[in-house]
Design a protein around this motif. Sequence first.
Motif, PDB file in Angstrom:
ATOM      1  N   VAL A   1      80.341  15.212  41.841  1.00 39.17           N
ATOM      2  CA  VAL A   1      81.255  15.572  42.661  1.00 39.17           C
ATOM      3  C   VAL A   1      81.234  14.941  43.856  1.00 39.17           C
ATOM      4  O   VAL A   1      80.053  15.414  44.549  1.00 39.17           O
TER       5      VAL A   1
ATOM      6  N   PHE B   1      82.158  15.077  47.259  1.00 40.59           N
ATOM      7  CA  PHE B   1      83.036  15.887  48.312  1.00 40.59           C
ATOM      8  C   PHE B   1      83.080  15.288  49.481  1.00 40.59           C
ATOM      9  O   PHE B   1      83.794  15.623  50.399  1.00 40.59           O
TER      10      PHE B   1
ATOM     11  N   PHE C   1      88.445  16.450  48.175  1.00 40.70           N
ATOM     12  CA  PHE C   1      88.386  16.623  49.639  1.00 40.70           C
ATOM     13  C   PHE C   1      87.946  15.439  50.417  1.00 40.70           C
ATOM     14  O   PHE C   1      88.680  14.185  50.230  1.00 40.70           O
TER      15      PHE C   1
ATOM     16  N   MET D   1      94.580  17.945  43.091  1.00 41.48           N
ATOM     17  CA  MET D   1      94.881  19.033  43.837  1.00 41.48           C
ATOM     18  C   MET D   1      94.605  18.651  45.326  1.00 41.48           C
ATOM     19  O   MET D   1      95.432  19.103  46.069  1.00 41.48           O
TER      20      MET D   1
ATOM     21  N   ASP E   1      97.295  16.222  47.018  1.00 46.79           N
ATOM     22  CA  ASP E   1      98.440  17.018  47.245  1.00 46.79           C
ATOM     23  C   ASP E   1      98.192  17.630  48.605  1.00 46.79           C
ATOM     24  O   ASP E   1      99.178  17.506  49.284  1.00 46.79           O
TER      25      ASP E   1
ATOM     26  N   VAL F   1      90.250  20.067  38.488  1.00 48.10           N
ATOM     27  CA  VAL F   1      89.006  20.572  38.176  1.00 48.10           C
ATOM     28  C   VAL F   1      88.699  20.862  36.723  1.00 48.10           C
ATOM     29  O   VAL F   1      87.278  20.809  36.173  1.00 48.10           O
ATOM     30  N   ALA F   2      89.787  20.938  35.995  1.00 50.39           N
ATOM     31  CA  ALA F   2      89.397  21.262  34.388  1.00 50.39           C
ATOM     32  C   ALA F   2      88.832  20.108  33.798  1.00 50.39           C
ATOM     33  O   ALA F   2      87.803  20.397  33.013  1.00 50.39           O
TER      34      ALA F   2
ATOM     35  N   TYR G   1      87.065  17.730  35.304  1.00 51.83           N
ATOM     36  CA  TYR G   1      85.697  17.475  35.758  1.00 51.83           C
ATOM     37  C   TYR G   1      84.936  18.573  34.750  1.00 51.83           C
ATOM     38  O   TYR G   1      83.815  18.233  34.586  1.00 51.83           O
ATOM     39  N   LEU G   2      85.299  19.919  34.829  1.00 52.37           N
ATOM     40  CA  LEU G   2      84.320  20.954  33.968  1.00 52.37           C
ATOM     41  C   LEU G   2      84.330  20.395  32.616  1.00 52.37           C
ATOM     42  O   LEU G   2      82.873  20.689  32.105  1.00 52.37           O
TER      43      LEU G   2
ATOM     44  N   ALA H   1      81.438  17.775  33.076  1.00 52.56           N
ATOM     45  CA  ALA H   1      79.923  18.521  33.524  1.00 52.56           C
ATOM     46  C   ALA H   1      79.490  19.387  32.547  1.00 52.56           C
ATOM     47  O   ALA H   1      78.225  19.216  32.461  1.00 52.56           O
ATOM     48  N   GLU H   2      80.101  19.988  31.766  1.00 51.48           N
ATOM     49  CA  GLU H   2      79.507  21.033  30.827  1.00 51.48           C
ATOM     50  C   GLU H   2      78.574  20.212  29.731  1.00 51.48           C
ATOM     51  O   GLU H   2      77.668  20.779  29.134  1.00 51.48           O
TER      52      GLU H   2
ATOM     53  N   ASN I   1      74.094  16.773  36.798  1.00 51.78           N
ATOM     54  CA  ASN I   1      75.493  17.112  37.587  1.00 51.78           C
ATOM     55  C   ASN I   1      75.121  17.274  38.767  1.00 51.78           C
ATOM     56  O   ASN I   1      74.243  18.096  39.080  1.00 51.78           O
TER      57      ASN I   1
ATOM     58  N   PHE J   1      76.480  17.489  42.859  1.00 48.20           N
ATOM     59  CA  PHE J   1      77.480  17.830  44.041  1.00 48.20           C
ATOM     60  C   PHE J   1      77.069  17.357  45.321  1.00 48.20           C
ATOM     61  O   PHE J   1      75.865  17.710  46.054  1.00 48.20           O
TER      62      PHE J   1
END
Lengths: 159, 159, 159
Positions: free
Chosen positions: B10, B12, B42, B122, B125, B143-144, B146-147, B150-151, B156, B158
């Motif tokens: 991620v 950020f 972000f 997101m 936007d 985010v869905a 991404y997860l 990642a799972e 993983n 950040f």
Amino acid sequence: MTEMKKTTIVLFSGDYDKAMAAYIIANGAAAYDHEVTIFHTFWGLNALRKDEQIPLKKGFMEKMFGKMMPRGADKMGLSKMNFAGFGPKMIKDIMKKHNAMPLSQLIEMAQEQDVKLVACTMTMDLLGLQQEELLDNIEYAGVAAYLADAEEGNVNLFI
Amino acid sequence: MTEMKKTTIVLFSGDYDKAMAAYIIANGAAAYDHEVTIFHTFWGLNALRKDEQIPLKKGFMEKMFGKMMPRGADKMGLSKMNFAGFGPKMIKDIMKKHNAMPLSQLIEMAQEQDVKLVACTMTMDLLGLQQEELLDNIEYAGVAAYLADAEEGNVNLFI
Amino acid sequence: MTEMKKTTIVLFSGDYDKAMAAYIIANGAAAYDHEVTIFHTFWGLNALRKDEQIPLKKGFMEKMFGKMMPRGADKMGLSKMNFAGFGPKMIKDIMKKHNAMPLSQLIEMAQEQDVKLVACTMTMDLLGLQQEELLDNIEYAGVAAYLADAEEGNVNLFI
């Protein structure tokens, strides 16, 4: 029965935007049936503070930290473009316009989804924060408990 | 046939040095045959912005964010020792001297190595960023997605 | 015989508080019999610098970086509430009062617990840092070595 996937997040940062990212990922993972833990340490504890002042006996340094650190999610600043506090207002206005949840609601949502919110007891001690100052239904633990969760985690992040 | 290892990052941060670290790790992992995803959210979205201004219809706040945020990798500042923009120039001079790749080339290299570069819809936007303003061959997801990556991830991070 | 769990931390940050968090997690994981690696890159290398000045032949830029960056754990600033250097003093006073270990002792403890402390050779080259300037018993490696550890890691963090 398959085992649940686990997500753990260390929230070290006291920035509004970083805490938002942490809670958005946590809520997403909880929606996907992960067991989720957010371990709040150092400045990340500020996200869990109640916004009123709680009268407590404290030493001088602890009082100063208590005054200088933001009281709860709504008082936190941005990691970038904070502009002396104008940045967070801009972001919150934009979020409202886009019907995005502010941090305080993301935290409530996490609690409703049974995300485990943990406050790091070692940092609470250092910064002079007491349980009465933090939100209800928080767990209190140290790094050992975090590691026990994280070593089983599928997704482990430090934010 | 063994399954490929996976790395997800991620991104950020909008800092030049942190984005460099993200892309160096991503390119390294791709060279080791990991499936690699960088999820830009972000301020990390700024790394994907084209450096020219794209004329688009935007609201006032979105225009302001668009102007204030750096347009692309070469405009980003440092997380430390930025010195009002002098720091990035120093770092880039030193990198040139040592034949190290600047961020813009690290991003190109990642695309050549099939690192999946994802922009968080997101945040786009919220910040008023549109697809026309970002590099080509970017994926758009939330985010869905991404997860889901990642799972299954071995590494993983950040950043 | 079961395999040892592994924890890897990329320490990118040069902030005293973030480095403390990294070393507290590393020491905790080592106490739980994890194999632990801290890969120091970018500003995180400052935590490994000796506090005296080592006379070395360097170019102009390398000299400037050497002078401007903090020499060792005790010279590092805070990520929040640094107050021109007053913040770290406050934190250290509070830590002393609570018998918490300062960063320099956390690093010693990590070395005693066989936490593998690695300095990123690529960044050392960029910032003009040489082995003589860093603590003893450090390993030197690049991103490939980090990834080899991390892809087997149970807990991988970027701090």
